[in-house]
Design a protein around this motif. Sequence first.
Motif, mmCIF file in Angstrom:
data_model
loop_
_atom_site.group_PDB
_atom_site.id
_atom_site.type_symbol
_atom_site.label_atom_id
_atom_site.label_comp_id
_atom_site.label_asym_id
_atom_site.label_seq_id
_atom_site.Cartn_x
_atom_site.Cartn_y
_atom_site.Cartn_z
ATOM 1 N N GLY A 172 29.662 47.443 -70.769
ATOM 2 C CA GLY A 172 29.676 45.983 -70.785
ATOM 3 C C GLY A 172 29.549 45.384 -69.397
ATOM 4 N N SER A 173 30.258 45.949 -68.425
ATOM 5 C CA SER A 173 30.165 45.419 -67.068
ATOM 6 C C SER A 173 28.767 45.622 -66.498
ATOM 7 N N LEU A 174 28.152 46.758 -66.794
ATOM 8 C CA LEU A 174 26.806 47.033 -66.288
ATOM 9 C C LEU A 174 25.772 46.136 -66.953
ATOM 10 N N LEU A 175 25.850 45.997 -68.278
ATOM 11 C CA LEU A 175 24.888 45.150 -68.989
ATOM 12 C C LEU A 175 25.026 43.688 -68.578
ATOM 13 N N GLY A 176 26.263 43.221 -68.407
ATOM 14 C CA GLY A 176 26.467 41.842 -67.979
ATOM 15 C C GLY A 176 25.900 41.582 -66.601
ATOM 16 N N THR A 177 26.041 42.579 -65.719
ATOM 17 C CA THR A 177 25.498 42.426 -64.369
ATOM 18 C C THR A 177 23.979 42.411 -64.387
ATOM 19 N N LEU A 178 23.388 43.338 -65.135
ATOM 20 C CA LEU A 178 21.926 43.383 -65.225
ATOM 21 C C LEU A 178 21.372 42.140 -65.918
ATOM 22 N N ALA A 179 22.150 41.576 -66.846
ATOM 23 C CA ALA A 179 21.693 40.378 -67.556
ATOM 24 C C ALA A 179 21.570 39.175 -66.645
ATOM 25 N N ALA A 180 22.136 39.257 -65.427
ATOM 26 C CA ALA A 180 21.997 38.152 -64.481
ATOM 27 C C ALA A 180 20.544 37.901 -64.123
ATOM 28 N N MET A 181 19.692 38.904 -64.320
ATOM 29 C CA MET A 181 18.270 38.721 -64.027
ATOM 30 C C MET A 181 17.603 37.771 -65.010
ATOM 31 N N VAL A 182 18.173 37.620 -66.199
ATOM 32 C CA VAL A 182 17.578 36.735 -67.207
ATOM 33 C C VAL A 182 17.652 35.270 -66.779
ATOM 34 N N PRO A 183 18.834 34.727 -66.459
ATOM 35 C CA PRO A 183 18.853 33.333 -65.978
ATOM 36 C C PRO A 183 18.159 33.152 -64.636
ATOM 37 N N ALA A 184 18.139 34.215 -63.806
ATOM 38 C CA ALA A 184 17.446 34.091 -62.524
ATOM 39 C C ALA A 184 15.945 33.915 -62.730
ATOM 40 N N ALA A 185 15.395 34.591 -63.747
ATOM 41 C CA ALA A 185 13.969 34.463 -64.034
ATOM 42 C C ALA A 185 13.640 33.158 -64.747
ATOM 43 N N ARG A 186 14.656 32.537 -65.352
ATOM 44 C CA ARG A 186 14.457 31.273 -66.068
ATOM 45 C C ARG A 186 15.299 30.194 -65.401
ATOM 46 N N GLY A 187 15.100 30.003 -64.114
ATOM 47 C CA GLY A 187 15.912 29.064 -63.361
ATOM 48 C C GLY A 187 15.856 27.652 -63.909
ATOM 49 N N GLY A 188 16.968 26.966 -63.792
ATOM 50 C CA GLY A 188 17.061 25.592 -64.266
ATOM 51 C C GLY A 188 18.462 25.284 -64.743
ATOM 52 N N THR A 189 18.625 24.109 -65.311
ATOM 53 C CA THR A 189 19.940 23.708 -65.807
ATOM 54 C C THR A 189 20.099 24.083 -67.271
ATOM 55 N N ALA A 190 21.339 24.179 -67.690
ATOM 56 C CA ALA A 190 21.657 24.477 -69.087
ATOM 57 C C ALA A 190 22.761 23.551 -69.558
ATOM 58 N N PHE A 191 22.757 23.297 -70.861
ATOM 59 C CA PHE A 191 23.783 22.460 -71.498
ATOM 60 C C PHE A 191 23.852 21.081 -70.849
ATOM 61 N N GLY A 192 22.698 20.469 -70.677
ATOM 62 C CA GLY A 192 22.641 19.104 -70.169
ATOM 63 C C GLY A 192 23.042 18.960 -68.717
ATOM 64 N N GLY A 193 22.813 19.996 -67.900
ATOM 65 C CA GLY A 193 23.125 19.922 -66.477
ATOM 66 C C GLY A 193 24.488 20.445 -66.095
ATOM 67 N N LEU A 194 25.219 21.050 -67.047
ATOM 68 C CA LEU A 194 26.549 21.571 -66.732
ATOM 69 C C LEU A 194 26.473 22.889 -65.956
ATOM 70 N N ILE A 195 25.449 23.679 -66.231
ATOM 71 C CA ILE A 195 25.267 24.987 -65.617
ATOM 72 C C ILE A 195 23.957 25.000 -64.842
ATOM 73 N N GLN A 196 23.979 25.582 -63.652
ATOM 74 C CA GLN A 196 22.771 25.710 -62.846
ATOM 75 C C GLN A 196 22.447 27.196 -62.690
ATOM 76 N N ALA A 197 21.331 27.626 -63.265
ATOM 77 C CA ALA A 197 20.873 29.004 -63.124
ATOM 78 C C ALA A 197 19.844 29.050 -62.008
ATOM 79 N N ASP A 198 20.167 29.707 -60.915
ATOM 80 C CA ASP A 198 19.270 29.783 -59.769
ATOM 81 C C ASP A 198 19.568 31.064 -59.010
ATOM 82 N N SER A 199 18.870 31.254 -57.910
ATOM 83 C CA SER A 199 19.048 32.479 -57.134
ATOM 84 C C SER A 199 20.426 32.549 -56.480
ATOM 85 N N PHE A 200 21.043 31.405 -56.217
ATOM 86 C CA PHE A 200 22.396 31.384 -55.658
ATOM 87 C C PHE A 200 23.391 31.954 -56.665
ATOM 88 N N SER A 201 23.356 31.459 -57.893
ATOM 89 C CA SER A 201 24.259 31.993 -58.914
ATOM 90 C C SER A 201 23.914 33.445 -59.247
#
Length: 493
Positions: free
Chosen positions: A44-73
């Motif tokens: 679970g820890s490994l998959l969750g870490t690797l899954a960080a590449m998904v929001p990084a590849a789809r940068g932008g806001t989520a849930f009406g601007g509550l979450i920011q998916a970018d290279s910083f996060s």
Amino acid sequence: MFPVREDLLRVMPELIWCGFGLLVMLFQPFVRNRHFFTFLALLGSLLGTLAAMVPAARGGTAFGGLIQADSFSFFFHLLIGLVVFLVVLAAGPYLERERLAFPEFFALTFFATAGMGILASAQELITAFIGLELSSISSYVLAGYRRDSLKSSESSLKYFLLGSFATAFFLYGIALVYGASGSTILTNMGQVEDSQLTLMKLGLALILIGLGFKVAIAPFQIWTPDVYEGAPTPVTALFAAGPKAAAFALLLRIFATVPSATRYWFWAFWILAAVTMFVGNLGALVQSNVKRLLAYSSIAHAGYILVAFAAVTGMTSGDTSTVFGGVPAYAAVLFYLLSYALVKVGAFTIVSQLGGKDEKYVTLEDYAGLSERHPLAAAALSLFLLSLLGLPVTAGFFGKFYIFKAAINSNLIWLAVLMAVNSIIGAYYYLKVIVAMYMREPAEDSASTPPIAFPATVNVVLAITAIGTVYFGLFPNQVLRLLLDKTLIGGLK
């Protein structure tokens, strides 16, 4: 309004970490094999870490601007995920030795990790509050996980009571900032009317107090030594690296997004940096318990990081991305957090293994002559302590060097002098541990006891952290190039 597919993809790491936390709890009544839960937690820890590449590849806001998916996060998701993976890897032998339940420990760790991830990517203050609480409540329970230990129960109670006060400050600060700006979304706080400036300053000050508790900034550090000492040592390793990185991530995002924070926090950072460095280093001088010594060391390193914050605000150009010594200020902070996390996880892993049953052997006297009984453990711990000290060929050297350079180039000469003085003070207690391991004879009872075996998983953790410490000390430019190209500019600007 239901979340769309893109919203879910941009919080994929948190979904996986929470999902595996629930999965561990569901399997608990039906599976008794501890190795199964360790494997599930590592997966679970490994998959969750690797899954960080998904929001990084789809940068932008989520849930009406509550979450920011970018290279910083993305950077902080990788950092937090790495810390949790190493902690889970090292925790198995500890839990088995202390006869503690595996499933609840891993479930709480996953929920705490999800909260840290939310903190790192929050673009809105209420969302940040939810992430802070998710991480904090899980951490309170983890701190008291050794239920038969009075110290562990005491640390959990202290952490809970003081953490509740910090949460109240943070939440009240959000209310005042909302009253001044009319929004809790960071990107909407740029324009504040003159009549609301006082309210804005007060709100930002309360937010800084709330986050200052999480990163152990003086005078909000009083919980740190007792909690670090009483909590199970793998949990202490998690506290020293994970929540601190996540809270600094939120501070960085507020600092880079809200202009008012940049203008009003300079002297706060200057004073807090100086006080925190002295409180941490002077407190560590008189410690004989290694866990408490490393706890005060963590306080001092929070002060070093605040020097970089003060350096950024002190720049007369007003551009917080101004380059000093070839390295932008934010990149220097991120590099420091990465090197610090590796060193702390490695050091506390050694302390955890050497502590023995009920963590009886955690004083400097217990470490006397360690080089004869455990030469590899003594060498690895020496490497980590020298990195915390900031000696060359370690990652800690360049971490301190870039921050020191920032203070000089921002004309913060006195703050740079104070940082140098504190580094000298820190040398005393770091070298004190090394001297005990290599130059003192062990006590008679410890000399006669058989050496403690280091399991394979613990050795893997020590190998990863030691290699990372040396590699980043020899080739820092490779890491900095990644930070400059993808993390700093893409995330914060």
